[in-house]
Design an enzyme around this catalytic site. Structure first.
Site, PDB file in Angstrom:
ATOM      1  N   HIS A 154      -9.593   1.233  -0.436  1.00 55.31           N
ATOM      2  CA  HIS A 154      -9.517   1.813   0.801  1.00 55.31           C
ATOM      3  C   HIS A 154     -11.142   1.887   1.175  1.00 55.31           C
ATOM      4  O   HIS A 154     -11.785   2.336   0.701  1.00 55.31           O
ATOM      5  CB  HIS A 154      -9.030   3.268   0.453  1.00 55.31           C
ATOM      6  N   GLU A 210     -10.922   3.911   6.849  1.00 54.29           N
ATOM      7  CA  GLU A 210      -9.643   4.708   7.280  1.00 54.29           C
ATOM      8  C   GLU A 210     -10.320   5.906   8.210  1.00 54.29           C
ATOM      9  O   GLU A 210     -10.562   6.063   9.329  1.00 54.29           O
ATOM     10  CB  GLU A 210      -9.100   5.062   6.150  1.00 54.29           C
ATOM     11  N   HIS A 244       1.416   4.859  -2.335  1.00 51.92           N
ATOM     12  CA  HIS A 244       1.145   5.650  -3.680  1.00 51.92           C
ATOM     13  C   HIS A 244       2.334   6.077  -4.354  1.00 51.92           C
ATOM     14  O   HIS A 244       2.670   6.750  -3.641  1.00 51.92           O
ATOM     15  CB  HIS A 244      -0.097   6.768  -3.430  1.00 51.92           C
ATOM     16  N   ASP A 269       1.973   4.056   2.654  1.00 51.58           N
ATOM     17  CA  ASP A 269       0.945   4.933   2.242  1.00 51.58           C
ATOM     18  C   ASP A 269       1.605   5.981   1.296  1.00 51.58           C
ATOM     19  O   ASP A 269       1.465   5.854   0.129  1.00 51.58           O
ATOM     20  CB  ASP A 269       0.039   5.446   3.310  1.00 51.58           C
ATOM     21  N   ASP A 270       2.008   6.816   2.022  1.00 51.20           N
ATOM     22  CA  ASP A 270       2.714   8.059   1.006  1.00 51.20           C
ATOM     23  C   ASP A 270       4.205   8.227   1.974  1.00 51.20           C
ATOM     24  O   ASP A 270       4.287   9.342   2.582  1.00 51.20           O
ATOM     25  CB  ASP A 270       2.089   9.413   0.999  1.00 51.20           C
ATOM     26  N   HIS A 326       0.948  -1.062   0.184  1.00 50.98           N
ATOM     27  CA  HIS A 326      -0.122   0.008   0.275  1.00 50.98           C
ATOM     28  C   HIS A 326       0.828   1.383  -0.078  1.00 50.98           C
ATOM     29  O   HIS A 326       1.157   1.988   0.890  1.00 50.98           O
ATOM     30  CB  HIS A 326      -0.927  -0.016   1.179  1.00 50.98           C
TER      31      HIS A 326
END
Ligand SMILES: [Zn+2]
Length: 337
Positions: free
Chosen positions: A198, A201, A20, A279-280, A18
């Site tokens: 997603h 969250e 991005h 994630d990021d 996961h």
């Protein structure tokens, strides 16, 4: 307090399911691409971008996030961002990555989809031959857009279909329930793609249920809100539906007020297939090792629990079984050897 060291986690073969791609851009690369493409961004040096990454509020985050998007204009840029991240992931012994990309935001900016995807695929190929790190691509729909837009983007992707491993769903959850995208996920299955979304969250447990029952996803991204519904947690565990949990992201975006209050350990001990992911990573200033290590300290995870979470990362991957087993064997030998 967990005894497993940062060095041990850093050295372990790992998977990140996961992440991005657009959230991996380093300050140096963002600045370099802005110069190369003559894109005006509100930062006059890599250092200014780096300090913007210490964002204090959503506005500061969005300012730097949109600057990061605008510098990506052509195939070479997508190749560069892919290589740049895979090099860093390889340096912390990540063996396998599944990248989310958000094609609709690039199509909207006038960047042809073929340039986006061909740049990413070429980066994945070169990183594999150079460093042995394997990466696959998740075609990430944005849920604040319409299903018609989703179906149009998928149609555009069909010539590249065999290289896309999965359809995903991301973007702002509230008021954008999974139920709006049933046909898009049906289309993905027709194309032979795996599926993930997603859910849970910032959105409710019901969105996790919708993703499973209506979109029939193979995997859930985040899913931490499942705790609101005990029967759902039991079902996730019984059906072995992996959850790609991103603890540092959850704290930065205030899903949990601090890491010590995160429910990753609760979900793991409830029998769920928990994985830990980034994630990021550039925006949240935490790579995969940081996510695993900080979570293990905050939740006092045992050495066996950390091993299980890293192992789950390969279990939950969409690659072929033989590759999974090979990577898990390497992990087992490293951890227990
Ligand atoms: Zn995400």
């Amino acid at each position: 307090m967990s005894e497993t060291t940062y060095t041990k986690i850093h050295g372990a073969p790992k998977a990140d399911l996961h992440v991005h791609l657009e959230g991996t851009i380093s300050p140096e690369l963002m600045y370099g691409l802005a110069q190369r493409n003559h894109v005006d961004i509100p930062f006059d040096s890599p250092q200014a971008i780096a300090s913007a990454y210490e964002f204090r509020d959503l506005n500061a985050f969005l300012q730097v996030y949109y600057a990061g998007l605008r510098v990506l204009e052509n195939q070479q840029d997508f190749y560069d961002i892919t290589m740049d991240y895979l090099k860093r992931a390889h340096a912390e012994n990540t063996h396998y990555i599944e990248f989310y990309t958000s094609p609709q935001s690039h199509i909207e900016r006038g960047v042809p989809l073929a340039q986006v995807l061909d740049g990413i695929f070429a980066g994945c190929d070169d990183a594999y031959s150079k460093w042995g790190i394997k990466a696959n691509v998740i075609f990430g729909l944005q849920r604040h857009r319409t299903e018609a837009s989703a179906l149009a983007a998928i149609a555009q992707a069909e010539p590249h279909s065999s290289r896309i491993i999965a359809l995903g769903l991301g973007g702002p959850e509230r008021d954008n329930p999974p139920s709006r995208f049933v046909r898009a996920f049906e289309r993905a299955r027709e194309l032979g793609w795996r599926t993930t979304a997603h859910a849970g969250e910032e959105g409710p447990a019901d969105y996790v249920s919708q993703a499973i029952e209506l979109l029939r996803v193979d995997r859930i991204d985040h899913g931490v809100a499942a705790q609101q519904n005990a029967r759902l947690v039991i079902a996730l565990a019984a059906r072995r539906i992996p959850l790609t949990v991103c603890p540092v992201s959850n704290v930065k975006l205030k899903v949990f007020d601090k890491l010590e209050h995160h429910n990753a350990r609760y979900l793991l001990e409830s029998g769920c297939v928990i994985t830990i992911n980034t994630d990021d990573p550039s925006y949240f200033l935490a790579n995969l090792t940081d996510n695993l290590y900080q979570t293990s300290r905050a939740l006092d995870l045992s050495d066996d629990q950390i091993f299980q979470i890293i192992w789950n990362g390969f279990d939950g991957a969409f690659c072929d079984d033989a590759s999974k087993r090979r990577m898990q064997q390497a992990l087992n030998e490293y951890w227990h050897g």
